[in-house]
Design a protein around this motif. Structure first.
Motif, mmCIF file in Angstrom:
data_model
loop_
_atom_site.group_PDB
_atom_site.id
_atom_site.type_symbol
_atom_site.label_atom_id
_atom_site.label_comp_id
_atom_site.label_asym_id
_atom_site.label_seq_id
_atom_site.Cartn_x
_atom_site.Cartn_y
_atom_site.Cartn_z
ATOM 1 N N VAL A 235 0.998 8.905 -10.350
ATOM 2 C CA VAL A 235 0.967 7.783 -11.298
ATOM 3 C C VAL A 235 2.012 6.743 -10.912
ATOM 4 C CG1 VAL A 235 1.284 7.110 -13.705
ATOM 5 C CG2 VAL A 235 0.118 9.248 -13.160
ATOM 6 N N LEU A 236 3.194 7.210 -10.548
ATOM 7 C CA LEU A 236 4.247 6.279 -10.143
ATOM 8 C C LEU A 236 3.841 5.499 -8.896
ATOM 9 C CD1 LEU A 236 7.181 5.357 -10.709
ATOM 10 C CD2 LEU A 236 7.940 7.169 -9.163
ATOM 11 N N ALA A 237 3.135 6.165 -7.982
ATOM 12 C CA ALA A 237 2.726 5.511 -6.732
ATOM 13 C C ALA A 237 1.483 4.654 -6.892
ATOM 14 C CB ALA A 237 2.475 6.568 -5.653
ATOM 15 N N ASP A 238 0.770 4.791 -7.995
ATOM 16 C CA ASP A 238 -0.508 4.090 -8.139
ATOM 17 C C ASP A 238 -0.317 2.571 -8.127
ATOM 18 O OD1 ASP A 238 -3.426 3.816 -9.056
ATOM 19 O OD2 ASP A 238 -2.311 2.760 -10.624
ATOM 20 N N PHE A 239 -1.193 1.941 -7.371
ATOM 21 C CA PHE A 239 -1.240 0.482 -7.361
ATOM 22 C C PHE A 239 -2.612 -0.027 -7.779
ATOM 23 C CE2 PHE A 239 -2.645 -3.259 -4.975
ATOM 24 C CZ PHE A 239 -1.773 -4.217 -5.477
ATOM 25 N N GLY A 240 -3.676 0.600 -7.287
ATOM 26 C CA GLY A 240 -5.022 0.095 -7.507
ATOM 27 C C GLY A 240 -5.416 0.026 -8.969
ATOM 28 N N VAL A 241 -5.183 1.118 -9.720
ATOM 29 C CA VAL A 241 -5.561 1.143 -11.135
ATOM 30 C C VAL A 241 -4.721 0.138 -11.925
ATOM 31 C CG1 VAL A 241 -5.705 2.572 -13.211
ATOM 32 C CG2 VAL A 241 -6.308 3.546 -10.979
ATOM 33 N N GLY A 406 3.436 3.911 -1.826
ATOM 34 C CA GLY A 406 3.133 3.041 -0.700
ATOM 35 C C GLY A 406 3.823 1.696 -0.782
ATOM 36 N N ALA A 407 3.885 1.111 -1.982
ATOM 37 C CA ALA A 407 4.538 -0.190 -2.136
ATOM 38 C C ALA A 407 6.028 -0.098 -1.836
ATOM 39 C CB ALA A 407 4.308 -0.714 -3.558
ATOM 40 N N LEU A 408 6.672 0.970 -2.298
ATOM 41 C CA LEU A 408 8.097 1.167 -2.029
ATOM 42 C C LEU A 408 8.332 1.350 -0.534
ATOM 43 C CD1 LEU A 408 10.531 3.378 -4.033
ATOM 44 C CD2 LEU A 408 10.337 3.729 -1.587
ATOM 45 N N LEU A 516 -4.054 2.546 0.009
ATOM 46 C CA LEU A 516 -4.313 1.153 -0.339
ATOM 47 C C LEU A 516 -3.066 0.270 -0.328
ATOM 48 C CD1 LEU A 516 -6.348 -1.002 -1.213
ATOM 49 C CD2 LEU A 516 -5.987 -0.278 -3.578
ATOM 50 N N PRO A 517 -2.002 0.535 -1.121
ATOM 51 C CA PRO A 517 -0.922 -0.457 -1.237
ATOM 52 C C PRO A 517 -0.186 -0.721 0.064
ATOM 53 C CG PRO A 517 -0.356 1.584 -2.382
ATOM 54 C CD PRO A 517 -1.793 1.678 -2.027
ATOM 55 N N ALA A 518 0.193 0.338 0.812
ATOM 56 C CA ALA A 518 0.906 0.120 2.068
ATOM 57 C C ALA A 518 0.040 -0.642 3.062
ATOM 58 C CB ALA A 518 1.334 1.462 2.665
ATOM 59 N N THR A 519 -1.260 -0.333 3.097
ATOM 60 C CA THR A 519 -2.163 -1.035 4.013
ATOM 61 C C THR A 519 -2.304 -2.502 3.625
ATOM 62 O OG1 THR A 519 -3.378 1.036 4.267
ATOM 63 C CG2 THR A 519 -4.430 -0.945 5.094
ATOM 64 N N LEU A 520 -2.406 -2.788 2.326
ATOM 65 C CA LEU A 520 -2.528 -4.178 1.877
ATOM 66 C C LEU A 520 -1.301 -4.999 2.259
ATOM 67 C CD1 LEU A 520 -4.092 -3.923 -1.694
ATOM 68 C CD2 LEU A 520 -5.101 -5.036 0.295
ATOM 69 N N ILE A 521 -0.119 -4.423 2.131
ATOM 70 C CA ILE A 521 1.104 -5.181 2.372
ATOM 71 C C ILE A 521 1.391 -5.329 3.866
ATOM 72 C CG2 ILE A 521 3.610 -5.160 2.024
ATOM 73 C CD1 ILE A 521 3.152 -3.755 -0.621
ATOM 74 N N LEU A 522 1.151 -4.278 4.656
ATOM 75 C CA LEU A 522 1.611 -4.254 6.039
ATOM 76 C C LEU A 522 0.549 -4.590 7.076
ATOM 77 C CD1 LEU A 522 3.773 -0.986 5.909
ATOM 78 C CD2 LEU A 522 4.589 -3.341 5.881
ATOM 79 N N ALA A 531 -10.772 0.869 2.592
ATOM 80 C CA ALA A 531 -10.042 0.786 1.326
ATOM 81 C C ALA A 531 -9.756 -0.660 0.945
ATOM 82 C CB ALA A 531 -8.740 1.584 1.416
ATOM 83 N N THR A 532 -9.259 -1.458 1.891
ATOM 84 C CA THR A 532 -8.933 -2.849 1.564
ATOM 85 C C THR A 532 -10.195 -3.668 1.287
ATOM 86 O OG1 THR A 532 -8.893 -3.464 3.919
ATOM 87 C CG2 THR A 532 -6.817 -2.762 2.920
ATOM 88 N N ARG A 533 -11.279 -3.372 2.014
ATOM 89 C CA ARG A 533 -12.537 -4.092 1.764
ATOM 90 C C ARG A 533 -13.077 -3.756 0.374
ATOM 91 N NH1 ARG A 533 -15.202 -8.652 2.614
ATOM 92 N NH2 ARG A 533 -17.467 -8.396 2.630
ATOM 93 N N THR A 534 -13.044 -2.485 0.008
ATOM 94 C CA THR A 534 -13.495 -2.087 -1.329
ATOM 95 C C THR A 534 -12.648 -2.751 -2.402
ATOM 96 O OG1 THR A 534 -14.227 0.044 -0.446
ATOM 97 C CG2 THR A 534 -13.934 -0.108 -2.819
ATOM 98 N N TYR A 535 -11.335 -2.795 -2.180
ATOM 99 C CA TYR A 535 -10.429 -3.422 -3.144
ATOM 100 C C TYR A 535 -10.743 -4.905 -3.319
ATOM 101 C CZ TYR A 535 -6.137 -5.860 -4.503
ATOM 102 O OH TYR A 535 -5.240 -6.704 -5.079
ATOM 103 N N ARG A 536 -10.964 -5.602 -2.223
ATOM 104 C CA ARG A 536 -11.208 -7.038 -2.314
ATOM 105 C C ARG A 536 -12.545 -7.341 -2.989
ATOM 106 N NH1 ARG A 536 -7.467 -9.899 0.042
ATOM 107 N NH2 ARG A 536 -6.099 -8.953 1.587
ATOM 108 N N LEU A 537 -13.570 -6.582 -2.653
ATOM 109 C CA LEU A 537 -14.869 -6.814 -3.286
ATOM 110 C C LEU A 537 -14.816 -6.484 -4.772
ATOM 111 C CD1 LEU A 537 -17.289 -5.408 -0.557
ATOM 112 C CD2 LEU A 537 -16.958 -7.800 -1.198
ATOM 113 N N ALA A 538 -14.182 -5.360 -5.125
ATOM 114 C CA ALA A 538 -14.091 -4.989 -6.541
ATOM 115 C C ALA A 538 -13.248 -5.994 -7.317
ATOM 116 C CB ALA A 538 -13.508 -3.588 -6.672
ATOM 117 N N SER A 539 -12.181 -6.519 -6.697
ATOM 118 C CA SER A 539 -11.354 -7.522 -7.370
ATOM 119 C C SER A 539 -12.137 -8.800 -7.649
ATOM 120 C CB SER A 539 -10.124 -7.842 -6.514
ATOM 121 O OG SER A 539 -9.327 -6.698 -6.330
ATOM 122 N N ASP A 540 -13.134 -9.073 -6.815
ATOM 123 C CA ASP A 540 -13.989 -10.246 -7.018
ATOM 124 C C ASP A 540 -15.215 -9.921 -7.877
ATOM 125 O OD1 ASP A 540 -12.298 -11.710 -5.432
ATOM 126 O OD2 ASP A 540 -13.469 -11.433 -3.605
#
Length: 570
Positions: A235-241, A406-408, A516-522, A531-540
């Motif tokens: 839960v602490l590491a979650d970014f997507g939800v 991942g974000a940390l 997801l988060p580490a890949t999105l940032i780096l 993962a990033t493609r799914t995130y971008r499509l779902a965000s849209d």
């Protein structure tokens, strides 16, 4: 005569001294080898600990006005939301996982055998996929509310429906996906703990419920606490939800501060505060492991004996329902919905670009798995060859990455690597006349480095477990017959470690696909993964187009889930 006796004594001393000298040389060689393995483990620990050092340095190196500004604005919100999300998700996971584990371990009801492994399936679904699916199902324009309005004739203002895009909705989604962590450890605890006290309590007239609360549950409490600690780490590491449901937490705050606002000091300060939570959870999980019982006088191997608790026909139906609903909501419904979306013409038309994202994901997964395997082999041999506490501490630090969000991790790596890049670029420009730009920042190498730090623990656990099953005498026997280190490695260790290496590579590969988060940032701008493609499509709000890549991620997640279930049964 005296000369003869003197020669005998001299020869005896030579013979006696020869083994001692050989033993001394052997001990010296072993000591040098152990020191070499210790140095190698320390080098890996330094690389893996770099983000922690960077975050700790940022926390201690001034910037009081930054933390003051954060404390006056967003920090209380991040702390409150993160803790509340952890509390609600932990409550859902603890109740669901513990209740299902007790029903599976102590009772018999129709469908129990199938549900005993099906209850682990929700872990195959990344939490952010579950968030996308439930938002699509339960939103105002989704099938549930549309069907409700169609069936009743209600208008917009005629009914109330809970908002899935909220903190409570995020806790529900995370709880449905993560409860198997508690279920697996609690099931093992209930199935292996001693039954003497429980049966004694029952023989003294205690009702099953009282015996459960006063005997069975306290005995399984360390295992439940360990599973709950794992849930809270996720839960602490979650970014997507949190990002998709617009819940301000530490992960989303770091992401926004670094990328959206370009405020690197604020991102590092938030990472430092987040690290306190991580350390507390790691310590809690380690403490819970020390408290677990290894008793095997339990239900293991007693599948065909009389159950601890006899259920009535109604009780059996309720038990089946109680164990079936989490599987239905946590896996069957989301997976079925994804399949229905993937069969639509829109989803299949969007699959034409799938090859690009598959190639990016495959390349990233193979590179990360290869690096993790090499590092895991080195650490596993270091542990086997050196009994030094320094080596053990270095291995512990090197394998701490799995607990880091991942974000940390991304923020902790970008700060020192960015500073190094700027220094090297300035030196190359001033001394060599070269102005080719930054060397590391924004490249795939940094992303592979970060993901290797994140998932080294997975590879190390698999490889060290395989190495522990190889008798040390095989190595010594081969060396005594004149085999060199390379031949011993090729003829003995490679064949025997092959299954462990293959399993470790597969697990790291799959975790890399889903990160997801580490890949999105780096990630570099020209790299897109599933993962990033799914995130971008779902965000849209284009979940239909994201259905096929999401389904691939779901299918890939089944392998580690099956491994976890097998380990849990053991």
């Amino acid at each position: 005569m005296a000369l003869s006796e003197g020669l005998k004594v001299s020869r005896l001393r030579q013979f006696a001294g020869a083994p001692a000298s050989e033993a001394a040389r052997t001990a010296s060689r072993a000591g040098r080898e152990g020191a070499g393995w210790t140095l190698a483990a320390l080098a890996l620990a330094a690389l893996a600990g770099l983000p922690l050092v960077a975050i700790g340095w940022a926390a201690l190196a001034g910037g009081g006005e930054t933390i003051g500004a954060l404390a006056a604005t967003v920090l209380p919100t991040y702390i409150a939301n993160t803790m509340l999300l952890m509390l609600l998700t932990g409550a859902i996971a603890a109740v669901t996982g513990t209740g299902c584990a007790w029903l599976i371990a102590a009772t018999r009801f129709p469908g129990r055998r199938i549900l005993s492994w099906a209850l682990v399936l929700p872990l195959a679904l990344p939490a952010y996929l579950s968030a996308y699916i439930y938002a699509d199902i339960l939103d105002f324009a989704g099938p549930v509310q549309s069907g409700l309005r169609s069936a009743t004739g209600w208008g917009v203002d005629d009914y109330w429906f809970p908002d899935i895009r909220s903190l409570g909705g995020g806790a529900m989604v995370l709880g449905l996906v993560l409860f198997p962590y508690v279920y697996l450890l609690a099931r093992t605890a209930f199935a292996t703990q001693s039954l003497t006290q429980f049966r004694a309590a029952r023989s003294l007239g205690a009702a099953p419920s009282r015996a459960f609360w006063q005997v069975a549950l306290p005995a399984a409490r360390p295992a439940i606490a360990g599973g709950l600690a794992l849930v809270l780490m996720e839960v602490l590491a979650d970014f997507g939800v949190a990002e998709y449901f617009a819940i301000p937490t530490f992960s989303t705050g770091i992401f926004r501060s670094w990328l959206a606002m370009g405020d690197k000091p604020a991102a590092l300060k938030l990472s430092a505060v987040m690290l306190i939570f991580v350390i507390a959870l790691v310590a809690w999980e380690a403490q819970s492991r020390r408290g677990r019982s290894d008793s095997r006088d339990g239900l293991a191997g007693r599948a065909y004996e009389e159950p601890l608790v006899q259920l009535s026909p109604t009780g059996k139906a309720l038990a089946c329902l109680a164990c079936g609903v989490p599987v239905l909501l946590g896996f069957v419904l989301p997976a079925g919905y994804l399949v229905s979306l993937a069969l639509t013409p829109t989803a299949q038309a969007a699959a034409g670009e799938l090859g690009t994202y598959l190639r990016g994901s495959l390349w990233l997964g193979v590179a990360t798995a290869s690096l993790c395997l090499a590092a895991a082999l080195l650490l596993a041999f270091a542990r086997a060859r050196s009994a030094s506490r320094v080596t053990a501490s270095a291995i512990r630090l090197a394998t701490l990455g799995y607990a880091l969000p991942g974000a940390l991790l991304a923020a902790g790596l970008l700060a020192p690597l960015g500073a190094f890049d700027v220094t090297m670029t300035r030196f190359a420009r001033d001394s060599l006349g070269w102005s080719g730009g930054l060397l590391l920042t924004g490249t795939s190498a940094v992303l592979v480095y970060a993901l290797s730090v994140r998932f080294l623990t997975v590879a190390y656990n698999a490889v060290s477990g395989g190495l522990a099953r190889i008798p040390p005498g095989l190595d010594a026997a081969a060396r005594s017959l004149g085999a060199g280190p390379s031949r011993v490695l090729a003829r003995i260790y490679a064949p025997l470690l092959a299954p462990s290496l293959a399993g470790a590579a597969a697990l790291v590969f799959i975790d890399t696909l889903r990160e997801l988060p580490a890949t999105l940032i780096l990630r570099p701008f020209n790299l897109e993964t599933l993962a990033t493609r799914t995130y971008r499509l779902a965000s849209d709000e284009r979940l239909v187009e994201a259905a096929i890549p999401a389904l691939i991620l779901l299918a890939a997640g089944l392998l580690p889930v099956l491994v976890l279930n097998r380990i849990g049964k053991r």
